[in-house]
Design a protein around this motif. Structure first.
Motif, mmCIF file in Angstrom:
data_model
loop_
_atom_site.group_PDB
_atom_site.id
_atom_site.type_symbol
_atom_site.label_atom_id
_atom_site.label_comp_id
_atom_site.label_asym_id
_atom_site.label_seq_id
_atom_site.Cartn_x
_atom_site.Cartn_y
_atom_site.Cartn_z
ATOM 1 N N TRP A 166 0.850 -1.188 0.000
ATOM 2 C CA TRP A 166 0.000 0.000 0.000
ATOM 3 C C TRP A 166 0.886 1.238 0.000
ATOM 4 O O TRP A 166 1.933 1.261 0.654
ATOM 5 N N ARG A 287 -1.850 -7.475 6.733
ATOM 6 C CA ARG A 287 -2.598 -6.596 5.816
ATOM 7 C C ARG A 287 -3.404 -5.560 6.595
ATOM 8 O O ARG A 287 -3.493 -4.402 6.188
ATOM 9 N N CYS A 290 -1.107 -2.773 7.649
ATOM 10 C CA CYS A 290 -0.774 -1.868 6.544
ATOM 11 C C CYS A 290 -1.911 -0.894 6.264
ATOM 12 O O CYS A 290 -1.677 0.309 6.043
ATOM 13 N N ARG A 291 -3.137 -1.395 6.281
ATOM 14 C CA ARG A 291 -4.281 -0.510 6.059
ATOM 15 C C ARG A 291 -4.419 0.496 7.205
ATOM 16 O O ARG A 291 -4.754 1.669 6.983
ATOM 17 N N TRP A 292 -4.147 0.043 8.427
ATOM 18 C CA TRP A 292 -4.189 0.936 9.585
ATOM 19 C C TRP A 292 -3.119 2.015 9.470
ATOM 20 O O TRP A 292 -3.370 3.181 9.756
ATOM 21 N N MET A 294 -1.863 3.209 6.758
ATOM 22 C CA MET A 294 -2.278 4.150 5.724
ATOM 23 C C MET A 294 -3.281 5.160 6.283
ATOM 24 O O MET A 294 -3.175 6.370 6.027
ATOM 25 N N ARG A 295 -4.260 4.676 7.072
ATOM 26 C CA ARG A 295 -5.236 5.585 7.682
ATOM 27 C C ARG A 295 -4.562 6.524 8.673
ATOM 28 O O ARG A 295 -4.913 7.715 8.763
#
Length: 303
Positions: A166, A287, A290-292, A294-295
């Motif tokens: 990401w 995963r 990684c999304r956390w 990004m936020r």
């Protein structure tokens, strides 16, 4: 003796092969012994065993180094990669059988981002995901297949093994100074106060100057620091300026300790990436991290 070996054919000395590969990599028996956590005499004995098995000289002493003969170079180059694959596969299967779903290893080359943004917010991630323990490792070295980690956060490194990734931040540079020194001065502060140099990121200041249509003659050169996290205390307390990624100064700006000089935001072209590698039983948690991340980066720059 292995089932496939004939009475006349001795077993292949695998331990000796591994020792010789380490001698070739480390350049000396002493360093190879340290890397293998054994004695120099054991490594020397393994070298003799393999040379006797092959009937050829593998290493020659040249000064303080042990260097491969032409035969040795051909042998080591041929067997190194398959042996690495065997070791990596064995380690990975061991991790799979012993993995702890409630633990995550995060490796990063972004030490200042980790210090200013990641670490202060790890507890919230842990709380959201059942009390997961996050181990954080900082390294500027290129990751290898034998390194043990679940997530890589980086700006300048890459990995070759299977992974999802990401883009967590598109780097924006800003010029900041202590609020009680630069408040109200706006762009006039740029020429009147020295700008700190970060030696680990020599690209930042030239990139920012080009984006601002300035040259080195338009600024005063300030103190030099290895990393941004060392320069942050200096700029918050001293009469100097710092050009830094906006994301690593955002909290200090919100706290009122630093002020962004107006109209100094410049895109560096650098992207921060998060890689979730395909290892063990933590792939879904990797995963999610990684999304956390990004936020988290998005909220830090938009807050």
């Amino acid at each position: 003796m292995s089932p496939s070996a004939s009475p006349e054919e001795p077993d292949v000395p695998l331990n000796a092969i591994r020792a010789v590969i380490y001698i070739a990599r480390e350049g000396s028996l002493t360093r190879a012994a340290k890397a293998l956590n054994t004695t120099q005499s054991s490594v020397s004995r393994y070298l003799a065993i393999l040379e006797d098995y092959l009937g050829a000289t593998i290493m020659e002493r040249r000064g303080r180094r042990n260097e491969l003969t032409e035969f040795g170079r051909l042998f080591v180059n041929t067997v190194s990669e398959p042996l690495d694959t065997i070791c990596y596969t064995t380690q990975r299967m061991r991790r799979r059988s012993q993995s702890q779903p409630n633990r995550l290893v995060v490796r990063t080359s972004l030490t200042t981002l980790a210090y200013t943004l990641l670490v202060p917010n790890l507890q919230s991630f842990s709380s959201d995901y059942g009390g997961v323990i996050v181990d954080l490792v900082s390294s500027l070295a290129m990751p290898t297949s034998s390194d043990s980690f679940d997530v890589l956060l980086t700006r300048d490194l890459s990995i070759t093994e299977p992974s999802d990734h990401w883009e967590i931040y598109n780097e924006q540079l800003v010029c900041v100074g202590a609020s009680h020194y630069v408040g109200g001065k706006e762009r006039s502060a740029i020429g009147s106060m020295p700008i700190i140099t970060i030696t680990s990121r020599p690209d930042i200041l030239p990139t920012w100057l080009r984006g601002m249509s300035l040259t080195s003659k338009d600024i005063q050169s300030g103190a030099r620091y290895d990393h941004h996290y060392l320069a942050l205390p200096a700029v918050t307390t001293g009469k100097s300026l710092l050009v830094a990624p906006e994301i690593v100064v955002s909290q200090l700006v919100r706290d009122g300790l630093l002020t962004v000089i107006p109209e100094t935001r410049v895109a560096s072209g650098m992207r921060y990436l998060a890689f979730a590698v395909d290892r063990g039983n933590n792939s879904e948690l990797s995963r999610a991290f990684c999304r956390w991340a990004m936020r988290l980066c998005r909220s830090a720059t938009q807050g």
